[in-house]
Design an enzyme around this catalytic site. Structure first.
Site, PDB file in Angstrom:
ATOM      1  N   GLY A  15       0.963  -1.162  -0.007  1.00 45.91           N
ATOM      2  CA  GLY A  15      -0.136   0.082   0.055  1.00 45.91           C
ATOM      3  C   GLY A  15       0.978   1.234  -0.011  1.00 45.91           C
ATOM      4  O   GLY A  15       1.741   1.508   0.618  1.00 45.91           O
ATOM      5  N   ALA A  26      15.459  10.828  -1.349  1.00 53.48           N
ATOM      6  CA  ALA A  26      16.758  10.938  -0.193  1.00 53.48           C
ATOM      7  C   ALA A  26      17.408   9.483  -0.682  1.00 53.48           C
ATOM      8  O   ALA A  26      18.845   9.835  -0.469  1.00 53.48           O
ATOM      9  CB  ALA A  26      16.147  10.572   1.324  1.00 53.48           C
ATOM     10  N   ARG A  76       0.569  -5.545  -6.162  1.00 52.00           N
ATOM     11  CA  ARG A  76       0.886  -6.747  -5.587  1.00 52.00           C
ATOM     12  C   ARG A  76       1.294  -7.587  -6.623  1.00 52.00           C
ATOM     13  O   ARG A  76       1.211  -7.558  -7.733  1.00 52.00           O
ATOM     14  CB  ARG A  76      -0.616  -7.347  -5.152  1.00 52.00           C
ATOM     15  CG  ARG A  76      -1.387  -6.331  -4.385  1.00 52.00           C
ATOM     16  CD  ARG A  76      -0.892  -6.065  -2.896  1.00 52.00           C
ATOM     17  NE  ARG A  76      -1.584  -5.121  -2.037  1.00 52.00           N
ATOM     18  CZ  ARG A  76      -1.375  -4.616  -0.932  1.00 52.00           C
ATOM     19  NH1 ARG A  76      -0.356  -5.116  -0.392  1.00 52.00           N
ATOM     20  NH2 ARG A  76      -1.997  -3.843  -0.327  1.00 52.00           N
ATOM     21  N   ASP A 107       5.033  -4.646   6.168  1.00 48.21           N
ATOM     22  CA  ASP A 107       5.485  -5.980   6.395  1.00 48.21           C
ATOM     23  C   ASP A 107       5.565  -6.979   5.405  1.00 48.21           C
ATOM     24  O   ASP A 107       6.463  -7.862   5.236  1.00 48.21           O
ATOM     25  CB  ASP A 107       4.379  -6.710   7.614  1.00 48.21           C
ATOM     26  CG  ASP A 107       2.965  -6.594   7.540  1.00 48.21           C
ATOM     27  OD1 ASP A 107       2.753  -6.116   6.430  1.00 48.21           O
ATOM     28  OD2 ASP A 107       2.387  -7.142   8.344  1.00 48.21           O
ATOM     29  N   GLY A 108       4.334  -6.834   4.517  1.00 48.12           N
ATOM     30  CA  GLY A 108       4.316  -7.899   3.188  1.00 48.12           C
ATOM     31  C   GLY A 108       5.540  -7.493   2.303  1.00 48.12           C
ATOM     32  O   GLY A 108       6.448  -8.422   1.854  1.00 48.12           O
ATOM     33  N   THR A 130       4.304   2.956   5.547  1.00 48.93           N
ATOM     34  CA  THR A 130       3.131   2.044   5.852  1.00 48.93           C
ATOM     35  C   THR A 130       2.171   3.109   6.959  1.00 48.93           C
ATOM     36  O   THR A 130       2.794   3.720   7.738  1.00 48.93           O
ATOM     37  CB  THR A 130       3.219   0.878   6.432  1.00 48.93           C
ATOM     38  OG1 THR A 130       1.644   0.719   6.816  1.00 48.93           O
ATOM     39  CG2 THR A 130       3.928   0.572   7.559  1.00 48.93           C
ATOM     40  N   ASP A 132      -0.137   2.441   8.628  1.00 48.61           N
ATOM     41  CA  ASP A 132      -0.467   1.810   9.866  1.00 48.61           C
ATOM     42  C   ASP A 132       0.568   1.691  11.179  1.00 48.61           C
ATOM     43  O   ASP A 132       0.041   1.590  12.325  1.00 48.61           O
ATOM     44  CB  ASP A 132      -0.811   0.345   9.588  1.00 48.61           C
ATOM     45  CG  ASP A 132      -2.033   0.107   8.774  1.00 48.61           C
ATOM     46  OD1 ASP A 132      -2.773   0.967   8.729  1.00 48.61           O
ATOM     47  OD2 ASP A 132      -1.839  -0.829   7.859  1.00 48.61           O
ATOM     48  N   ASP A 134       2.640  -0.154  12.253  1.00 48.09           N
ATOM     49  CA  ASP A 134       2.525  -1.129  12.852  1.00 48.09           C
ATOM     50  C   ASP A 134       3.851  -2.125  13.013  1.00 48.09           C
ATOM     51  O   ASP A 134       3.794  -3.311  13.094  1.00 48.09           O
ATOM     52  CB  ASP A 134       1.501  -2.099  12.366  1.00 48.09           C
ATOM     53  CG  ASP A 134       1.651  -2.636  10.770  1.00 48.09           C
ATOM     54  OD1 ASP A 134       2.564  -1.474  10.235  1.00 48.09           O
ATOM     55  OD2 ASP A 134       0.805  -3.246  10.240  1.00 48.09           O
ATOM     56  N   ARG A 167     -26.229  14.541  16.608  1.00 50.85           N
ATOM     57  CA  ARG A 167     -26.223  13.112  16.067  1.00 50.85           C
ATOM     58  C   ARG A 167     -25.023  12.255  16.721  1.00 50.85           C
ATOM     59  O   ARG A 167     -23.920  12.877  17.161  1.00 50.85           O
ATOM     60  CB  ARG A 167     -26.061  13.044  14.548  1.00 50.85           C
ATOM     61  CG  ARG A 167     -27.212  13.352  14.116  1.00 50.85           C
ATOM     62  CD  ARG A 167     -27.026  13.457  12.355  1.00 50.85           C
ATOM     63  NE  ARG A 167     -28.199  13.693  11.738  1.00 50.85           N
ATOM     64  CZ  ARG A 167     -28.282  14.116  10.469  1.00 50.85           C
ATOM     65  NH1 ARG A 167     -27.407  14.297   9.735  1.00 50.85           N
ATOM     66  NH2 ARG A 167     -29.609  13.960   9.867  1.00 50.85           N
ATOM     67  N   MET A 174      -8.674   3.619   8.816  1.00 53.61           N
ATOM     68  CA  MET A 174      -7.752   2.447   8.443  1.00 53.61           C
ATOM     69  C   MET A 174      -7.275   1.791   9.538  1.00 53.61           C
ATOM     70  O   MET A 174      -6.800   2.618  10.782  1.00 53.61           O
ATOM     71  CB  MET A 174      -6.949   2.977   7.507  1.00 53.61           C
ATOM     72  CG  MET A 174      -7.793   2.896   5.961  1.00 53.61           C
ATOM     73  SD  MET A 174      -6.497   2.985   4.685  1.00 53.61           S
ATOM     74  CE  MET A 174      -7.339   2.651   3.388  1.00 53.61           C
ATOM     75  N   ARG A 176      -6.495  -2.369   9.641  1.00 54.54           N
ATOM     76  CA  ARG A 176      -6.976  -3.715   9.664  1.00 54.54           C
ATOM     77  C   ARG A 176      -6.420  -4.342  10.902  1.00 54.54           C
ATOM     78  O   ARG A 176      -7.212  -5.185  11.708  1.00 54.54           O
ATOM     79  CB  ARG A 176      -6.496  -4.266   8.663  1.00 54.54           C
ATOM     80  CG  ARG A 176      -7.297  -5.789   8.440  1.00 54.54           C
ATOM     81  CD  ARG A 176      -6.564  -6.454   6.983  1.00 54.54           C
ATOM     82  NE  ARG A 176      -5.009  -6.561   7.217  1.00 54.54           N
ATOM     83  CZ  ARG A 176      -4.404  -6.437   6.037  1.00 54.54           C
ATOM     84  NH1 ARG A 176      -4.948  -5.652   4.992  1.00 54.54           N
ATOM     85  NH2 ARG A 176      -3.066  -6.323   6.048  1.00 54.54           N
TER      86      ARG A 176
END
Length: 327
Positions: A15, A26, A76, A107-108, A130, A132, A134, A167, A174, A176
Site C-alpha cells: 500500500g 533521499a 501486488r 510487513d508484506g 505504511t 498503519d 505497525d 447526532r 484504517m 486492519r
C-alpha cells in the site's frame, strides 16, 4: 565505506503511503552523493520480476518531495511468492548489475525482501513506509503522521454536522490489524470512545460510555472505529448500538482510502528523508537484511526478521489519556 556496492535499486511495494516519494528522493540523492549508480524499480516486485527498471539521478527526483503516493508505482505480485518468481527477480537484478536493493513498504514488502536475501544473498534494507505504524523497530512509520492529520481533519468536519443535528457518529478509519491511527485520531478529534483491534471494550462498555456522555450534557458524540476493530467495522458496531440506544440519531462515515492520499506532512517528509539517507549509508557500511528506523530521534537498524515477528502495540498511555479526556 564498502566499495563492493556500486549499483543500488530502490522500490516501493504494498500500500502507498504519503512520504514514499520523499524516501525515494533521499535514497537516490544519497546514492549519487556517494558516487553510486541508482535504479528505480517500477511497480514493486512485479517490476523486479519483469525487469522494469529506470535509471535515476538527482534531477530525476526533483519536485517529488511534496507529493503523496509513489512515482515508482506499487503493485501486488502473487508470482513473487513462488520460488520461480523470486529467481526471475534475482536474475533481473543481476542482469542490470545491481548490487543491493532498498525496499520501501510494510510487513508484506519486508517479508519478500527478507526471503530474497536468504535465498540469493542480495543485500537488502527496508524503509518502513505504511500508514498503519505497525512495524517494530521504529517509533513512527512513513505516512502515519499524514494519515492521522487527514483523519483528524475529516473528523473535525464531521463534528460540525454532528453538532448541528445532535447526532452520534461512528467514524471508521484504517487499521486492519493496528489501532494506531484510530487512537491518535480519537484523541486529536475529541472522540468519546475508540474501538481498535488491540482493545477489549465490549458493547456494554460502549453503551455506558455513551450514556455517561449524555449525562454530561453532550449534544453530540463521535466514536472512532478501526476497520479491524474486534467488534467489527463502524457499520457493525452502529447496528449493535441502535437497538440499545433507540433515541440516538446514529450515522456512519467510513474515511477509507482518502487517508492514504494527500501531500505528506512536514514530519513525514523529514522522517522519510532521514531514513532514506540512513538506508543507503547502512548498505554501504554492510547493514544487510535490516530495517532502518527511528527510535527516540536516533537512527537504528533492526533485523527484518525481528521487525516482522515482533508485535507493536499502541502506547497504553494513549488509552489512559483518551479515557481522561472523554468525560
Amino acid at each position: 565505506m564498502s566499495a563492493e556496492i556500486k549499483n543500488i535499486a530502490v522500490m516501493t511495494s504494498g500500500g502507498d503511503a504519503p512520504g514514499m516519494n520523499a524516501a525515494i528522493r533521499a535514497v537516490v540523492r544519497t546514492a549519487v552523493f556517494y558516487d553510486r549508480k541508482v535504479f528505480g524499480v517500477v511497480k514493486g516486485y512485479d517490476g523486479l520480476i519483469h525487469g522494469n527498471f529506470i535509471t535515476l539521478n538527482a534531477q530525476s527526483v526533483c519536485n517529488i518531495l511534496h507529493y503523496g503516493g509513489t512515482f515508482l508505482k506499487s503493485a501486488r505480485c502473487l508470482e513473487f511468492k513462488e520460488k520461480e518468481g523470486r529467481q526471475k527477480a534475482y536474475d533481473s537484478l543481476k542482469s542490470m548489475g545491481i548490487d543491493a536493493l532498498v525496499v520501501i513498504g510494510g510487513d508484506g514488502s519486508f517479508t519478500g525482501a527478507h526471503v530474497l536475501y536468504n535465498e540469493f544473498g542480495i543485500p537488502v534494507i527496508g524503509i518502513p513506509g505504511t500508514i498503519d505504524n505497525d512495524l517494530a523497530g521504529t517509533d513512527f512509520t512513513i505516512g502515519f503522521d499524514t494519515a492521522c492529520n487527514t483523519a483528524a481533519s475529516a473528523i473535525d468536519k464531521i463534528r460540525d454536522t454532528a453538532s448541528s443535528h445532535e447526532r452520534l457518529f461512528f467514524v471508521e478509519v484504517m487499521g486492519r490489524d493496528s489501532g494506531s491511527i484510530a487512537i491518535n485520531a480519537g484523541i486529536a478529534g475529541g472522540a468519546i470512545s475508540t474501538i481498535i483491534p488491540e482493545s477489549d471494550i465490549t458493547i456494554e462498555d460502549l453503551i455506558q460510555t455513551l450514556k455517561r456522555g449524555t449525562g454530561s450534557d453532550r449534544s453530540t458524540s463521535l466514536v472512532i472505529v478501526a476497520e479491524g476493530g474486534h467488534l467489527g467495522g463502524a457499520y457493525q458496531v452502529a447496528e449493535m448500538v441502535k437497538p440499545l440506544l433507540p433515541d440516538y440519531d446514529i450515522r456512519v462515515t467510513i474515511l477509507g482510502h482518502l487517508q492514504r492520499g494527500g501531500a505528506p506532512s512536514a514530519l513525514d517528509r523529514v522522517l522519510a528523508s532521514r531514513l532514506g539517507v540512513a538506508a543507503v549509508e547502512g548498505l554501504l557500511k554492510g547493514a544487510f537484511d535490516v530495517m532502518v528506523g527511528m527510535i527516540n530521534n536516533a537512527i537504528v537498524y533492526t533485523p527484518l526478521e525481528t521487525a516482522l515477528n515482533s508485535v507493536k502495540e499502541p502506547d497504553p498511555e494513549d488509552f489512559r489519556i483518551a479515557g481522561i479526556l472523554a468525560i
